[in-house]
Design a protein around this motif. Structure first.
Motif, PDB file in Angstrom:
ATOM      1  N   GLY B 192       0.818  -1.212   0.000  1.00  0.00           N
ATOM      2  CA  GLY B 192       0.000   0.000   0.000  1.00  0.00           C
ATOM      3  C   GLY B 192       0.848   1.257   0.000  1.00  0.00           C
ATOM      4  N   MET B 193       1.969   1.229   0.728  1.00  0.00           N
ATOM      5  CA  MET B 193       2.854   2.399   0.733  1.00  0.00           C
ATOM      6  C   MET B 193       3.417   2.643  -0.659  1.00  0.00           C
ATOM      7  N   LYS B 194       3.760   1.551  -1.325  1.00  0.00           N
ATOM      8  CA  LYS B 194       4.265   1.702  -2.703  1.00  0.00           C
ATOM      9  C   LYS B 194       3.169   2.234  -3.624  1.00  0.00           C
ATOM     10  N   ASN B 195       1.950   1.702  -3.448  1.00  0.00           N
ATOM     11  CA  ASN B 195       0.824   2.215  -4.246  1.00  0.00           C
ATOM     12  C   ASN B 195       0.711   3.728  -4.116  1.00  0.00           C
ATOM     13  N   LEU B 196       0.792   4.206  -2.881  1.00  0.00           N
ATOM     14  CA  LEU B 196       0.610   5.642  -2.639  1.00  0.00           C
ATOM     15  C   LEU B 196       1.790   6.451  -3.180  1.00  0.00           C
ATOM     16  N   ALA B 197       3.001   5.910  -3.014  1.00  0.00           N
ATOM     17  CA  ALA B 197       4.185   6.634  -3.502  1.00  0.00           C
ATOM     18  C   ALA B 197       4.111   6.811  -5.017  1.00  0.00           C
ATOM     19  N   LEU B 198       3.728   5.744  -5.714  1.00  0.00           N
ATOM     20  CA  LEU B 198       3.612   5.838  -7.171  1.00  0.00           C
ATOM     21  C   LEU B 198       2.494   6.791  -7.560  1.00  0.00           C
ATOM     22  N   HIS B 199       1.387   6.737  -6.772  1.00  0.00           N
ATOM     23  CA  HIS B 199       0.223   7.573  -7.076  1.00  0.00           C
ATOM     24  C   HIS B 199       0.537   9.054  -6.942  1.00  0.00           C
ATOM     25  N   TYR B 200       1.282   9.419  -5.894  1.00  0.00           N
ATOM     26  CA  TYR B 200       1.539  10.839  -5.641  1.00  0.00           C
ATOM     27  C   TYR B 200       2.810  11.336  -6.323  1.00  0.00           C
ATOM     28  N   TYR B 201       3.596  10.410  -6.838  1.00  0.00           N
ATOM     29  CA  TYR B 201       4.819  10.817  -7.542  1.00  0.00           C
ATOM     30  C   TYR B 201       4.432  11.590  -8.807  1.00  0.00           C
ATOM     31  N   GLY B 202       5.240  12.560  -9.121  1.00  0.00           N
ATOM     32  CA  GLY B 202       4.962  13.304 -10.344  1.00  0.00           C
ATOM     33  C   GLY B 202       3.964  14.406 -10.140  1.00  0.00           C
ATOM     34  N   ASP B 203       3.753  14.782  -8.862  1.00  0.00           N
ATOM     35  CA  ASP B 203       2.856  15.915  -8.633  1.00  0.00           C
ATOM     36  C   ASP B 203       3.659  17.215  -8.658  1.00  0.00           C
ATOM     37  N   ALA B 226      12.901   8.031   3.791  1.00  0.00           N
ATOM     38  CA  ALA B 226      12.796   9.340   3.138  1.00  0.00           C
ATOM     39  C   ALA B 226      11.978  10.301   4.006  1.00  0.00           C
ATOM     40  N   ALA B 227      10.878   9.780   4.555  1.00  0.00           N
ATOM     41  CA  ALA B 227      10.033  10.620   5.426  1.00  0.00           C
ATOM     42  C   ALA B 227      10.834  11.081   6.640  1.00  0.00           C
ATOM     43  N   GLN B 228      11.601  10.156   7.221  1.00  0.00           N
ATOM     44  CA  GLN B 228      12.405  10.522   8.397  1.00  0.00           C
ATOM     45  C   GLN B 228      13.469  11.563   8.050  1.00  0.00           C
ATOM     46  N   ASP B 229      13.870  11.595   6.761  1.00  0.00           N
ATOM     47  CA  ASP B 229      14.816  12.621   6.310  1.00  0.00           C
ATOM     48  C   ASP B 229      14.107  13.898   5.855  1.00  0.00           C
ATOM     49  N   GLY B 230      12.782  13.937   6.028  1.00  0.00           N
ATOM     50  CA  GLY B 230      12.040  15.160   5.698  1.00  0.00           C
ATOM     51  C   GLY B 230      11.607  15.264   4.243  1.00  0.00           C
ATOM     52  N   VAL B 232       9.441  15.340   1.069  1.00  0.00           N
ATOM     53  CA  VAL B 232       8.043  15.742   0.952  1.00  0.00           C
ATOM     54  C   VAL B 232       7.146  14.558   0.554  1.00  0.00           C
ATOM     55  N   LEU B 233       7.576  13.799  -0.448  1.00  0.00           N
ATOM     56  CA  LEU B 233       6.760  12.655  -0.884  1.00  0.00           C
ATOM     57  C   LEU B 233       6.690  11.596   0.216  1.00  0.00           C
ATOM     58  N   GLY B 234       7.844  11.307   0.825  1.00  0.00           N
ATOM     59  CA  GLY B 234       7.855  10.326   1.916  1.00  0.00           C
ATOM     60  C   GLY B 234       6.907  10.725   3.035  1.00  0.00           C
ATOM     61  N   LEU B 235       6.953  11.999   3.411  1.00  0.00           N
ATOM     62  CA  LEU B 235       6.073  12.487   4.486  1.00  0.00           C
ATOM     63  C   LEU B 235       4.605  12.401   4.083  1.00  0.00           C
ATOM     64  N   ARG B 236       4.341  12.729   2.816  1.00  0.00           N
ATOM     65  CA  ARG B 236       2.951  12.676   2.364  1.00  0.00           C
ATOM     66  C   ARG B 236       2.406  11.248   2.412  1.00  0.00           C
ATOM     67  N   VAL B 237       3.229  10.306   1.968  1.00  0.00           N
ATOM     68  CA  VAL B 237       2.784   8.904   1.973  1.00  0.00           C
ATOM     69  C   VAL B 237       2.555   8.431   3.416  1.00  0.00           C
ATOM     70  N   VAL B 238       3.499   8.710   4.303  1.00  0.00           N
ATOM     71  CA  VAL B 238       3.338   8.277   5.695  1.00  0.00           C
ATOM     72  C   VAL B 238       2.078   8.909   6.301  1.00  0.00           C
ATOM     73  N   ASP B 239       1.840  10.185   5.986  1.00  0.00           N
ATOM     74  CA  ASP B 239       0.655  10.843   6.527  1.00  0.00           C
ATOM     75  C   ASP B 239      -0.630  10.212   5.987  1.00  0.00           C
ATOM     76  N   GLU B 240      -0.631   9.859   4.721  1.00  0.00           N
ATOM     77  CA  GLU B 240      -1.818   9.225   4.137  1.00  0.00           C
ATOM     78  C   GLU B 240      -2.038   7.828   4.733  1.00  0.00           C
ATOM     79  N   VAL B 241      -0.962   7.068   4.867  1.00  0.00           N
ATOM     80  CA  VAL B 241      -1.061   5.744   5.509  1.00  0.00           C
ATOM     81  C   VAL B 241      -1.690   5.904   6.897  1.00  0.00           C
ATOM     82  N   ARG B 272       7.319   6.456  15.763  1.00  0.00           N
ATOM     83  CA  ARG B 272       6.578   7.651  16.133  1.00  0.00           C
ATOM     84  C   ARG B 272       6.118   8.491  14.944  1.00  0.00           C
ATOM     85  N   ILE B 273       6.939   8.525  13.885  1.00  0.00           N
ATOM     86  CA  ILE B 273       6.562   9.326  12.719  1.00  0.00           C
ATOM     87  C   ILE B 273       5.213   8.837  12.172  1.00  0.00           C
TER      88      ILE B 273
END
Lengths: 319, 319
Positions: B192-203, B226-230, B232-241, B272-273
């Motif tokens: 699911g995380m991969k699904n979301l990363a591919l979905h939001y990539y290219g925005d 990536a999210a832990q390194d700040g 944007v895409l990584g954070l967005r995916v983690v937030d959506e999950v 925690r993230i």
């Protein structure tokens, strides 16, 4: 000659029942609920009525295993404490079990009215004794009761079975009494049906309901009758109500996987026109193993469900 | 010197444990799972290992109250039958309890691995013995286990706790293995995380993950890092999950109102993230009495959860 006593306390009447230990209902009657003086005589009246009827029916205090009580408000089940019941003018926390035990000298057990109705339907009504059953009561609000492993689920704070507050309207259009939007109660209670009728009115279609809507006098009953007469708006509202209920049942299925969903309450009098549409929407959105052999059925015990469930609690916890 | 035996059977190893009747873990070890020849030696190897270790640890067959077994597939709990387990090369229905009893002469009880892990965490791990607890396991898929009144809920067809198939993605963008769309598993598992990363990539936003996404090699672990390194895409995916998990927890809260949601599995290593964002999204959409005092916590027992839960089943049903 062991007996179990049960009372389902409502805002207008208290339903009363005397049961055998095998939970056969021997006698039932009703007494008015005296809500005057902050409802201070309600428990006393119930106790007195059990005593006087006991004389007639030939049982005495020594014969009684316990008393089960259903009350219209949130209950701390483990401690037998009701956290207020507006309909009874009980405005504060009230230790119902302890007060009734003090009055009667008989052990008492207390639960919420929606829960005792669910337990009654589970073991004696439409649940046919199956151990995993969920009841959904569609009335002024939407209530529920979840029975798994033949036990009511209360949860850690007593909020289990609060099916009326499942988030099902993703657009979150209508305000709920709980402070949120999007709850099942905002789109599937009697109030919810009115919400939907007003929302979809004026989409350009003729409807038998236009006069009542314009006058602000439209009711859930009128909407159902219009639907039964083939009215486009009435049918649309009933279909939407069914769709939202189906979303809720889909969620519940993946959590507790009940054998029966038992639909009760005033709105359920719509009957097949409603349950057929619930069926229609439920299966396509539900995990197949979680709906297999699950049936959506109408409640069977009517006003007796509560006393059956209250008696069952005595059997499960006090016998 | 009474003993309880437990094994959590996985595709690579079987976790083994010997417990006191009070469910203190005395000894644990692992043996490889031999999935050759259709997994025909798995149960025999477990039995032999309990016997040889029994010699070392000074217990004999007569001391054993029962054996609890966790298996990676759907289980008919009442009859101890596993309905196939691909990872073990068990392709058909298999009466595990009866087969193990025949081998060992000791009574056996069997449940799904997600269920035994939930029960283990409930009574010995992050659930701290509270009677109403739900575990959510975020791995390749999303599994779950629901404990209410201190008992696992199986439901009528064994599909209770199938939290991965709660409908949470209202747009129903991604196909689930179950045949539906919109399941929690399609947006909160590693896949699911991969699904979301591919979905939001290219925005239009830069991301540390672009190379891996373009190469088709992006993983859940990379996204979390990536999210832990700040990023944007990584954070967005983690937030959506986290938001989708929160929707699921909101639904579960209104049904069984657990004290603890225990998050386990590989994706939960995000820590925690992830759980901070679940908290953030969970409360605003949940019926207040159903989230009051509910806590979202990380699993504590790791790979031992399964043997603790399997031993607990022996205690609950065979002792």
């Amino acid at each position: 000659m062991d007996r179990i006593l049960a009372s389902d306390i409502g805002g207008t009447t208290c339903k009363m029942g005397v049961f055998t230990p095998e939970l056969e209902l021997l006698h039932k009657w009703e007494i008015p609920t005296d809500t005057s003086d902050g409802g201070s005589r309600i428990l006393e009246n119930i106790h007195q009525s059990f005593q006087s009827e006991g004389g007639k029916f030939g049982y005495s205090r020594e014969d009684v295993i316990g008393t089960g009580l259903g009350v219209p408000g949130p209950v701390d089940f483990n401690n037998g404490i009701l956290n207020g019941a507006i309909n009874l003018n009980w405005t504060h926390r009230k230790p119902i079990a302890a007060e009734f035990e003090a009055l009667s000298g008989i052990r008492a057990i207390v639960d919420n009215d929606a829960n005792v109705a669910a337990l009654g339907e589970q073991f004696k009504g439409a649940g046919m004794g199956h151990k995993d059953v969920v009841m959904v009561t569609l009335g002024t609000g939407v209530g529920g009761g979840v029975v798994s492993n033949s036990l009511l689920i209360h949860g850690h704070g007593g909020a289990a079975g609060e099916i009326g507050h499942l988030l099902v309207d993703y657009e979150q259009r209508f305000q709920c009494n709980c402070g949120k939007k999007g709850c099942l109660e905002t789109v599937a209670s009697a109030t919810g049906m009115k919400n939907l009728a007003l929302h979809y009115y004026g989409d350009g279609k003729d409807t038998l309901l236009s006069q009542e809507i314009e006058n602000g006098t439209v009711s859930a009953k009128m909407i159902v009758e219009a639907a039964q007469d083939g009215d486009v708006l009435g049918l649309r509202v009933v279909d939407e109500v069914a769709r939202y209920i189906a979303i809720a049942l889909s969620h519940i299925s993946a959590v507790t996987n009940p054998k029966y969903f038992i639909i009760g309450g005033g709105v359920s009098r719509a009957g097949r026109i409603l349950t057929d549409r619930i069926e229609h929407h439920y299966r396509p959105i539900t995990f197949p193993p979680a709906y297999e052999n699950t049936e959506i059925v109408m409640a069977e015990l009517g006003n007796d469900a509560g006393i059956y469930g209250a008696a069952r609690l005595v059997r499960q916890y006090l016998a």
